[in-house]
Write a protein that holds these residues in place. Sequence first.
Motif, PDB file in Angstrom:
ATOM      1  N   VAL A  58      -2.174   5.286  -0.954  1.00  0.00           N
ATOM      2  CA  VAL A  58      -3.501   4.719  -0.739  1.00  0.00           C
ATOM      3  C   VAL A  58      -4.124   4.445  -2.104  1.00  0.00           C
ATOM      4  O   VAL A  58      -4.058   5.291  -2.992  1.00  0.00           O
ATOM      5  CB  VAL A  58      -4.399   5.692   0.061  1.00  0.00           C
ATOM      6  CG1 VAL A  58      -5.774   5.108   0.294  1.00  0.00           C
ATOM      7  CG2 VAL A  58      -3.743   6.056   1.379  1.00  0.00           C
ATOM      8  N   LYS A  70      -7.625   2.549  -4.217  1.00  0.00           N
ATOM      9  CA  LYS A  70      -8.996   2.053  -4.076  1.00  0.00           C
ATOM     10  C   LYS A  70      -8.972   0.533  -4.042  1.00  0.00           C
ATOM     11  O   LYS A  70      -8.068  -0.096  -4.587  1.00  0.00           O
ATOM     12  CB  LYS A  70      -9.846   2.515  -5.263  1.00  0.00           C
ATOM     13  CG  LYS A  70     -10.078   3.994  -5.306  1.00  0.00           C
ATOM     14  CD  LYS A  70     -10.950   4.338  -6.488  1.00  0.00           C
ATOM     15  CE  LYS A  70     -11.206   5.831  -6.538  1.00  0.00           C
ATOM     16  NZ  LYS A  70     -12.073   6.192  -7.672  1.00  0.00           N
ATOM     17  N   LYS A  71      -9.972  -0.050  -3.431  1.00  0.00           N
ATOM     18  CA  LYS A  71     -10.070  -1.517  -3.372  1.00  0.00           C
ATOM     19  C   LYS A  71     -10.182  -2.121  -4.761  1.00  0.00           C
ATOM     20  O   LYS A  71      -9.797  -3.264  -4.981  1.00  0.00           O
ATOM     21  CB  LYS A  71     -11.276  -1.950  -2.533  1.00  0.00           C
ATOM     22  CG  LYS A  71     -11.099  -1.704  -1.063  1.00  0.00           C
ATOM     23  CD  LYS A  71     -12.289  -2.199  -0.284  1.00  0.00           C
ATOM     24  CE  LYS A  71     -12.090  -1.935   1.193  1.00  0.00           C
ATOM     25  NZ  LYS A  71     -13.161  -2.466   2.019  1.00  0.00           N
ATOM     26  N   SER A  72     -10.700  -1.345  -5.704  1.00  0.00           N
ATOM     27  CA  SER A  72     -10.902  -1.856  -7.062  1.00  0.00           C
ATOM     28  C   SER A  72      -9.638  -1.780  -7.923  1.00  0.00           C
ATOM     29  O   SER A  72      -9.651  -2.240  -9.063  1.00  0.00           O
ATOM     30  CB  SER A  72     -12.029  -1.080  -7.742  1.00  0.00           C
ATOM     31  OG  SER A  72     -11.680   0.296  -7.835  1.00  0.00           O
ATOM     32  N   THR A  73      -8.544  -1.219  -7.403  1.00  0.00           N
ATOM     33  CA  THR A  73      -7.309  -1.117  -8.172  1.00  0.00           C
ATOM     34  C   THR A  73      -6.749  -2.511  -8.425  1.00  0.00           C
ATOM     35  O   THR A  73      -6.647  -3.324  -7.508  1.00  0.00           O
ATOM     36  CB  THR A  73      -6.262  -0.265  -7.422  1.00  0.00           C
ATOM     37  OG1 THR A  73      -6.829   1.015  -7.148  1.00  0.00           O
ATOM     38  CG2 THR A  73      -5.005  -0.087  -8.250  1.00  0.00           C
ATOM     39  N   HIS A  74      -6.401  -2.779  -9.668  1.00  0.00           N
ATOM     40  CA  HIS A  74      -5.907  -4.103 -10.053  1.00  0.00           C
ATOM     41  C   HIS A  74      -4.655  -4.460  -9.244  1.00  0.00           C
ATOM     42  O   HIS A  74      -3.789  -3.610  -9.035  1.00  0.00           O
ATOM     43  CB  HIS A  74      -5.588  -4.126 -11.547  1.00  0.00           C
ATOM     44  CG  HIS A  74      -5.391  -5.500 -12.084  1.00  0.00           C
ATOM     45  ND1 HIS A  74      -4.200  -6.169 -11.967  1.00  0.00           N
ATOM     46  CD2 HIS A  74      -6.248  -6.333 -12.720  1.00  0.00           C
ATOM     47  CE1 HIS A  74      -4.313  -7.362 -12.530  1.00  0.00           C
ATOM     48  NE2 HIS A  74      -5.547  -7.486 -12.993  1.00  0.00           N
ATOM     49  N   PRO A  75      -4.525  -5.698  -8.778  1.00  0.00           N
ATOM     50  CA  PRO A  75      -3.367  -6.094  -7.971  1.00  0.00           C
ATOM     51  C   PRO A  75      -2.015  -5.870  -8.658  1.00  0.00           C
ATOM     52  O   PRO A  75      -1.046  -5.489  -8.008  1.00  0.00           O
ATOM     53  CB  PRO A  75      -3.605  -7.588  -7.711  1.00  0.00           C
ATOM     54  CG  PRO A  75      -5.065  -7.767  -7.848  1.00  0.00           C
ATOM     55  CD  PRO A  75      -5.518  -6.775  -8.867  1.00  0.00           C
ATOM     56  N   GLN A 129      -1.178  -2.256  -8.276  1.00  0.00           N
ATOM     57  CA  GLN A 129      -0.738  -1.991  -6.904  1.00  0.00           C
ATOM     58  C   GLN A 129       0.720  -2.382  -6.726  1.00  0.00           C
ATOM     59  O   GLN A 129       1.510  -1.637  -6.149  1.00  0.00           O
ATOM     60  CB  GLN A 129      -1.591  -2.771  -5.907  1.00  0.00           C
ATOM     61  CG  GLN A 129      -3.024  -2.316  -5.815  1.00  0.00           C
ATOM     62  CD  GLN A 129      -3.799  -3.135  -4.810  1.00  0.00           C
ATOM     63  OE1 GLN A 129      -3.291  -3.502  -3.751  1.00  0.00           O
ATOM     64  NE2 GLN A 129      -5.052  -3.429  -5.125  1.00  0.00           N
ATOM     65  N   TYR A 147       4.245   0.112   5.763  1.00  0.00           N
ATOM     66  CA  TYR A 147       2.899   0.205   6.317  1.00  0.00           C
ATOM     67  C   TYR A 147       2.989   0.770   7.732  1.00  0.00           C
ATOM     68  O   TYR A 147       3.441   0.094   8.655  1.00  0.00           O
ATOM     69  CB  TYR A 147       2.231  -1.175   6.334  1.00  0.00           C
ATOM     70  CG  TYR A 147       0.822  -1.161   6.858  1.00  0.00           C
ATOM     71  CD1 TYR A 147      -0.161  -0.421   6.220  1.00  0.00           C
ATOM     72  CD2 TYR A 147       0.478  -1.882   7.980  1.00  0.00           C
ATOM     73  CE1 TYR A 147      -1.458  -0.409   6.683  1.00  0.00           C
ATOM     74  CE2 TYR A 147      -0.820  -1.878   8.459  1.00  0.00           C
ATOM     75  CZ  TYR A 147      -1.786  -1.138   7.807  1.00  0.00           C
ATOM     76  OH  TYR A 147      -3.073  -1.124   8.277  1.00  0.00           O
ATOM     77  N   PRO A 149      -6.711   0.171   6.127  1.00  0.00           N
ATOM     78  CA  PRO A 149      -6.465  -1.265   5.982  1.00  0.00           C
ATOM     79  C   PRO A 149      -5.432  -1.545   4.880  1.00  0.00           C
ATOM     80  O   PRO A 149      -5.424  -0.888   3.848  1.00  0.00           O
ATOM     81  CB  PRO A 149      -7.821  -1.858   5.618  1.00  0.00           C
ATOM     82  CG  PRO A 149      -8.756  -0.731   5.466  1.00  0.00           C
ATOM     83  CD  PRO A 149      -8.080   0.538   5.824  1.00  0.00           C
ATOM     84  N   SER A 180      -3.739  -3.632   1.870  1.00  0.00           N
ATOM     85  CA  SER A 180      -4.210  -4.538   0.822  1.00  0.00           C
ATOM     86  C   SER A 180      -3.396  -5.830   0.883  1.00  0.00           C
ATOM     87  O   SER A 180      -2.246  -5.823   1.330  1.00  0.00           O
ATOM     88  CB  SER A 180      -4.060  -3.893  -0.558  1.00  0.00           C
ATOM     89  OG  SER A 180      -2.717  -3.925  -0.990  1.00  0.00           O
ATOM     90  N   GLU A 183       0.626  -6.208   1.691  1.00  0.00           N
ATOM     91  CA  GLU A 183       1.063  -7.043   2.810  1.00  0.00           C
ATOM     92  C   GLU A 183       2.082  -8.089   2.347  1.00  0.00           C
ATOM     93  O   GLU A 183       3.113  -8.301   2.985  1.00  0.00           O
ATOM     94  CB  GLU A 183      -0.142  -7.719   3.456  1.00  0.00           C
ATOM     95  CG  GLU A 183       0.193  -8.501   4.699  1.00  0.00           C
ATOM     96  CD  GLU A 183      -1.048  -9.010   5.402  1.00  0.00           C
ATOM     97  OE1 GLU A 183      -0.965  -9.210   6.625  1.00  0.00           O
ATOM     98  OE2 GLU A 183      -2.087  -9.216   4.740  1.00  0.00           O
TER      99      GLU A 183
END
Length: 82
Positions: free
Chosen positions: A16, A18-23, A26, A54, A60, A62, A66
Amino acid sequence: MPQKEVTLLATTTSLVVKKSTHPDLQLAILIAARDANRSSPNLFFAKRDEFPAYLDPSIPISPVAEHFYNYGPPHAMKYLPY
């Protein structure tokens, strides 16, 4: 943090971020998890190439994950790896 290395046993593990983690970070985490699973001699509960995947719809997915699950790493990484 444990003072020495500890082996953990888990039937399911979730990655998991954070939404702010750089792509790009990730993607690097997903590739490292895939490669670590492929080369691990300790696959008791899992099958090779089964992780990462997944599995928990309550978290959700990312867009980076996906795309990675559907198509694998970007084709440019064959020529321009990290």
